[in-house]
Design a protein around this motif. Sequence first.
Motif, PDB file in Angstrom:
ATOM      1  N   VAL A   1       3.142   0.486  -9.701  1.00  0.00           N
ATOM      2  CA  VAL A   1       2.498   0.588 -11.013  1.00  0.00           C
ATOM      3  C   VAL A   1       3.354  -0.052 -12.102  1.00  0.00           C
ATOM      4  O   VAL A   1       2.854  -0.765 -12.956  1.00  0.00           O
ATOM      5  CB  VAL A   1       2.201   2.065 -11.364  1.00  0.00           C
ATOM      6  CG1 VAL A   1       1.504   2.169 -12.710  1.00  0.00           C
ATOM      7  CG2 VAL A   1       1.340   2.705 -10.277  1.00  0.00           C
TER       8      VAL A   1
ATOM      9  N   ARG B   1      -7.472   2.119  -7.778  1.00  0.00           N
ATOM     10  CA  ARG B   1      -8.236   2.540  -6.592  1.00  0.00           C
ATOM     11  C   ARG B   1      -7.858   1.700  -5.381  1.00  0.00           C
ATOM     12  O   ARG B   1      -7.697   2.204  -4.278  1.00  0.00           O
ATOM     13  CB  ARG B   1      -9.741   2.401  -6.841  1.00  0.00           C
ATOM     14  CG  ARG B   1     -10.257   3.400  -7.829  1.00  0.00           C
ATOM     15  CD  ARG B   1     -11.740   3.713  -7.634  1.00  0.00           C
ATOM     16  NE  ARG B   1     -12.033   4.978  -8.293  1.00  0.00           N
ATOM     17  CZ  ARG B   1     -11.949   6.159  -7.685  1.00  0.00           C
ATOM     18  NH1 ARG B   1     -11.632   6.222  -6.414  1.00  0.00           N
ATOM     19  NH2 ARG B   1     -12.187   7.267  -8.338  1.00  0.00           N
TER      20      ARG B   1
ATOM     21  N   LEU C   1      -1.765   4.672  -9.708  1.00  0.00           N
ATOM     22  CA  LEU C   1      -2.175   3.570  -8.835  1.00  0.00           C
ATOM     23  C   LEU C   1      -3.660   3.272  -9.044  1.00  0.00           C
ATOM     24  O   LEU C   1      -4.435   4.179  -9.333  1.00  0.00           O
ATOM     25  CB  LEU C   1      -1.939   3.925  -7.362  1.00  0.00           C
ATOM     26  CG  LEU C   1      -0.573   3.566  -6.766  1.00  0.00           C
ATOM     27  CD1 LEU C   1       0.535   4.385  -7.394  1.00  0.00           C
ATOM     28  CD2 LEU C   1      -0.566   3.771  -5.265  1.00  0.00           C
TER      29      LEU C   1
ATOM     30  N   SER D   1      -2.472   1.293   0.177  1.00  0.00           N
ATOM     31  CA  SER D   1      -1.111   1.727   0.497  1.00  0.00           C
ATOM     32  C   SER D   1      -1.021   3.188   0.898  1.00  0.00           C
ATOM     33  O   SER D   1       0.003   3.615   1.429  1.00  0.00           O
ATOM     34  CB  SER D   1      -0.139   1.402  -0.642  1.00  0.00           C
ATOM     35  OG  SER D   1      -0.585   1.952  -1.843  1.00  0.00           O
ATOM     36  N   ILE D   2      -2.068   3.970   0.651  1.00  0.00           N
ATOM     37  CA  ILE D   2      -1.985   5.392   1.011  1.00  0.00           C
ATOM     38  C   ILE D   2      -3.020   5.779   2.071  1.00  0.00           C
ATOM     39  O   ILE D   2      -2.682   6.304   3.124  1.00  0.00           O
ATOM     40  CB  ILE D   2      -2.140   6.283  -0.244  1.00  0.00           C
ATOM     41  CG1 ILE D   2      -0.970   6.009  -1.198  1.00  0.00           C
ATOM     42  CG2 ILE D   2      -2.181   7.760   0.148  1.00  0.00           C
ATOM     43  CD1 ILE D   2      -1.139   6.599  -2.568  1.00  0.00           C
TER      44      ILE D   2
ATOM     45  N   PHE E   1       2.597  11.899   0.716  1.00  0.00           N
ATOM     46  CA  PHE E   1       2.069  10.892   1.625  1.00  0.00           C
ATOM     47  C   PHE E   1       2.779  11.023   2.967  1.00  0.00           C
ATOM     48  O   PHE E   1       3.961  10.714   3.077  1.00  0.00           O
ATOM     49  CB  PHE E   1       2.259   9.505   1.019  1.00  0.00           C
ATOM     50  CG  PHE E   1       1.718   9.402  -0.391  1.00  0.00           C
ATOM     51  CD1 PHE E   1       0.461   9.907  -0.701  1.00  0.00           C
ATOM     52  CD2 PHE E   1       2.468   8.835  -1.403  1.00  0.00           C
ATOM     53  CE1 PHE E   1      -0.042   9.840  -1.995  1.00  0.00           C
ATOM     54  CE2 PHE E   1       1.975   8.761  -2.710  1.00  0.00           C
ATOM     55  CZ  PHE E   1       0.722   9.264  -2.998  1.00  0.00           C
TER      56      PHE E   1
ATOM     57  N   GLY F   1      -2.576   9.616  -5.325  1.00  0.00           N
ATOM     58  CA  GLY F   1      -2.341   8.211  -5.653  1.00  0.00           C
ATOM     59  C   GLY F   1      -2.854   7.861  -7.042  1.00  0.00           C
ATOM     60  O   GLY F   1      -2.143   7.260  -7.851  1.00  0.00           O
TER      61      GLY F   1
ATOM     62  N   GLN G   1      -5.049  -0.053  -4.853  1.00  0.00           N
ATOM     63  CA  GLN G   1      -3.688   0.257  -4.393  1.00  0.00           C
ATOM     64  C   GLN G   1      -3.661   1.577  -3.631  1.00  0.00           C
ATOM     65  O   GLN G   1      -3.014   1.702  -2.601  1.00  0.00           O
ATOM     66  CB  GLN G   1      -2.732   0.361  -5.588  1.00  0.00           C
ATOM     67  CG  GLN G   1      -2.371  -0.974  -6.209  1.00  0.00           C
ATOM     68  CD  GLN G   1      -1.577  -0.799  -7.496  1.00  0.00           C
ATOM     69  OE1 GLN G   1      -1.793   0.140  -8.257  1.00  0.00           O
ATOM     70  NE2 GLN G   1      -0.650  -1.708  -7.734  1.00  0.00           N
TER      71      GLN G   1
ATOM     72  N   HIS H   1       2.809   9.447   5.715  1.00  0.00           N
ATOM     73  CA  HIS H   1       3.267   8.277   6.464  1.00  0.00           C
ATOM     74  C   HIS H   1       4.496   7.641   5.837  1.00  0.00           C
ATOM     75  O   HIS H   1       5.006   6.656   6.359  1.00  0.00           O
ATOM     76  CB  HIS H   1       2.138   7.255   6.568  1.00  0.00           C
ATOM     77  CG  HIS H   1       1.667   6.731   5.235  1.00  0.00           C
ATOM     78  ND1 HIS H   1       1.196   7.558   4.246  1.00  0.00           N
ATOM     79  CD2 HIS H   1       1.612   5.479   4.734  1.00  0.00           C
ATOM     80  CE1 HIS H   1       0.862   6.828   3.191  1.00  0.00           C
ATOM     81  NE2 HIS H   1       1.106   5.563   3.465  1.00  0.00           N
TER      82      HIS H   1
ATOM     83  N   PHE I   1      -6.163   4.507 -16.197  1.00  0.00           N
ATOM     84  CA  PHE I   1      -4.910   3.945 -15.727  1.00  0.00           C
ATOM     85  C   PHE I   1      -3.810   4.187 -16.761  1.00  0.00           C
ATOM     86  O   PHE I   1      -2.711   4.643 -16.425  1.00  0.00           O
ATOM     87  CB  PHE I   1      -5.131   2.440 -15.503  1.00  0.00           C
ATOM     88  CG  PHE I   1      -3.946   1.699 -14.990  1.00  0.00           C
ATOM     89  CD1 PHE I   1      -3.500   1.905 -13.687  1.00  0.00           C
ATOM     90  CD2 PHE I   1      -3.276   0.791 -15.789  1.00  0.00           C
ATOM     91  CE1 PHE I   1      -2.403   1.208 -13.201  1.00  0.00           C
ATOM     92  CE2 PHE I   1      -2.177   0.094 -15.310  1.00  0.00           C
ATOM     93  CZ  PHE I   1      -1.740   0.300 -14.020  1.00  0.00           C
TER      94      PHE I   1
ATOM     95  N   PRO J   1      -3.202   3.151   5.720  1.00  0.00           N
ATOM     96  CA  PRO J   1      -2.199   3.279   6.792  1.00  0.00           C
ATOM     97  C   PRO J   1      -2.364   4.571   7.594  1.00  0.00           C
ATOM     98  O   PRO J   1      -2.166   4.578   8.807  1.00  0.00           O
ATOM     99  CB  PRO J   1      -0.858   3.295   6.040  1.00  0.00           C
ATOM    100  CG  PRO J   1      -1.135   2.722   4.695  1.00  0.00           C
ATOM    101  CD  PRO J   1      -2.568   3.007   4.391  1.00  0.00           C
ATOM    102  N   GLN J   2      -2.746   5.638   6.911  1.00  0.00           N
ATOM    103  CA  GLN J   2      -2.942   6.909   7.622  1.00  0.00           C
ATOM    104  C   GLN J   2      -4.205   6.864   8.472  1.00  0.00           C
ATOM    105  O   GLN J   2      -4.231   7.340   9.609  1.00  0.00           O
ATOM    106  CB  GLN J   2      -3.067   8.063   6.629  1.00  0.00           C
ATOM    107  CG  GLN J   2      -1.817   8.284   5.804  1.00  0.00           C
ATOM    108  CD  GLN J   2      -1.998   9.441   4.838  1.00  0.00           C
ATOM    109  OE1 GLN J   2      -2.292  10.558   5.244  1.00  0.00           O
ATOM    110  NE2 GLN J   2      -1.833   9.190   3.564  1.00  0.00           N
TER     111      GLN J   2
END
Lengths: 258, 223
Positions: free
Chosen positions: A121, B134, B132, B140-141, A105, B127, B136, A107, A89, B144-145
Motif C-alpha cells: 500500500v 480488492r 489493500l 496476495s491473500i 494470513f 486485507g 491486491q 500462508h 482506500f 495463494p490460500q
Amino acid sequence: MSKTPENPISETPIVRMAGLNKYFGDLHVLKEVDLTVTQGEVVVIIGASGSGKSTLIRCINGLEPFQGGTLEVDGQPMATNGTDQQTLFTIRKEVGMVFQQFNLFPHLTVKKNIMLAPMKVKQEPEVIANATAERLLNRVGIGNQADKYPSQLSGGQQQRVAIARSLAMEPRLMLFDEPTSALDPEMIGEVLDVMRELAKEGMTMMVVTHEMGFAREVADRVIYIHEGKIVEEGKPADVFDNPQNERTQAFLSRVLAH
Amino acid sequence: MEFEFEFDWEAMFKSIPHLLEGLPYTLMISFGGLAIGFVLGIIFGLLSINKNRLLSWPATAYIEIFRGTPILVQVLFIFYGLPDIIGTSVNPLVAGIAAIALNSGAYISEVVRGGVQSIDRGQTEAGLSLGLSRRQTFWSIVWPQAFRRMIPPLGNQAIVSIKDTSLFSVIGVGELVRQGQVYIANTFTAFEVYFAIAVLYLMITLSLSLLLRVIERRGLVSV
C-alpha cells in the motif's frame, strides 16, 4: 485512566457520525446513531450481542455500508449505500482494525503478515518494512516469533501480531472488534496489556468489548448500545457506578454480577 | 474343446516400442489440454463468482455445457462437426487438445470457484482494512490460500483428463490406444497389448500422484 500531558485529547474529530442508519435487509441494526470521536480518545462500546456494536465500528472503515445519515472519517465523507473505492482506500490507510478471529494470513510468516500492507500500500522498501515489523513485534512482546507461521502461535500471540500488523500502517485510529472474545481466559491479559500501552501512548481507539474491567480502567468514554441505539454514554465511572438508563442498569447487573 | 491361454510376454515386450510412439501424443494432448484448461478454469471460475451477472452467467453456461456433455461427443463435434461451419478440416491433435482444454476447463472452473469460496471472508476483510485494494487482497491473500486447497482436486482432474485422451483414438490421433489398436490388428495379441497400455497409463498417473503428493506436503506448511 487519564491522559498524560503530552497526549491530551484534542478537539479534532476523527470520526463524525450523525443520524446513522443501517439495515441488514429488513432488520434495522443501527438507528439514528450520533457519535463523535476526537483524536487521542479511547471510546469503549459495550452492549449485548446483536445490539449492533460491531456493526457500528465496521461502518467506520467501510466494511459495512450504511443506508442513512452522515459519516465522516478523518475528514473524508463516506457515502450512503457504499462509498467509492478511492475514499475507502484513503480511509482504510488511516484506520486500523483488529478482529475477534485475528484474521492473520495463514500462508505468510508472522513478519510477512506485518510487512505486506506497508509494502503493497505504501510501497515501502523491504528493508524498511522488515525493520518496522521487527520493532513492532518487540513492542508487542513477541520479537522471537517473527519467522513462525500464525498457526504455530497461541491465540494471545496471534492477536498481538494482528495488532502489530495494523500498527505497521501507522493508523490514526484503531478499531477493535471484540479482540479478546475468542481467547482462552489466560491469554486475555496479554492482549489487554498491549491495548493499554497503546492507549497510554495516545492512540485514538474505539473498542468493542465485554471486558468491563478494561473499559473502566482505560476508556475516556463508555458507550452503551441497546438494539442499535446509543442509550447511554459518559465517563466510565458514571456509566458503571451510576447508570441512568434502566437498560444500562439491567445490562450491567447481568455482566458485572459474576 | 480344450482351451489354453498363455500370456505371451514376448509379444507384449515387442509391442512396447510401437506403443511408445503414441506416448508423446498422449502426453501432448493431456498436458497441453490441461495447461489451457487451467487458464480457462481460472478465468471462468473467477467470472462465475463475479457479482456482475453479465460476467457470471456466460461463465456458468460454459461450465454447465462442457461438464454436462460427454467428452467423446465434444471431440467428435470438434473434429467432424466444426469443419462444416469453418470450412476447413481440423487437425486431430488440435481437436484432442481443444476437447481436453474445454472439458477440463469446465471442471477446473468449479475447482477454482470452490477453492476461492472456501477462504474465510475475514481474510478479505483483513486485507481491505489494511488499505489493500480488492485486486491486491485477492491476489496476495485469498488466491495463494485457495490455490493450496485446489491442488488435490486439480490432481484429480489431471488424472481424469489423461485417461480421457484414450477416447481420442476414435478421431485417429496416434496416441497410446490408437497405436495399440493398429498393432493388435496385425498381431492379434489383444490381451498383452491392452495390458501393456494399461500399465503405461498407470505409470503416467502414478508419477503424477507422487509428484502432487510431494508438492502438497511442501506447500501445506501452515494452511
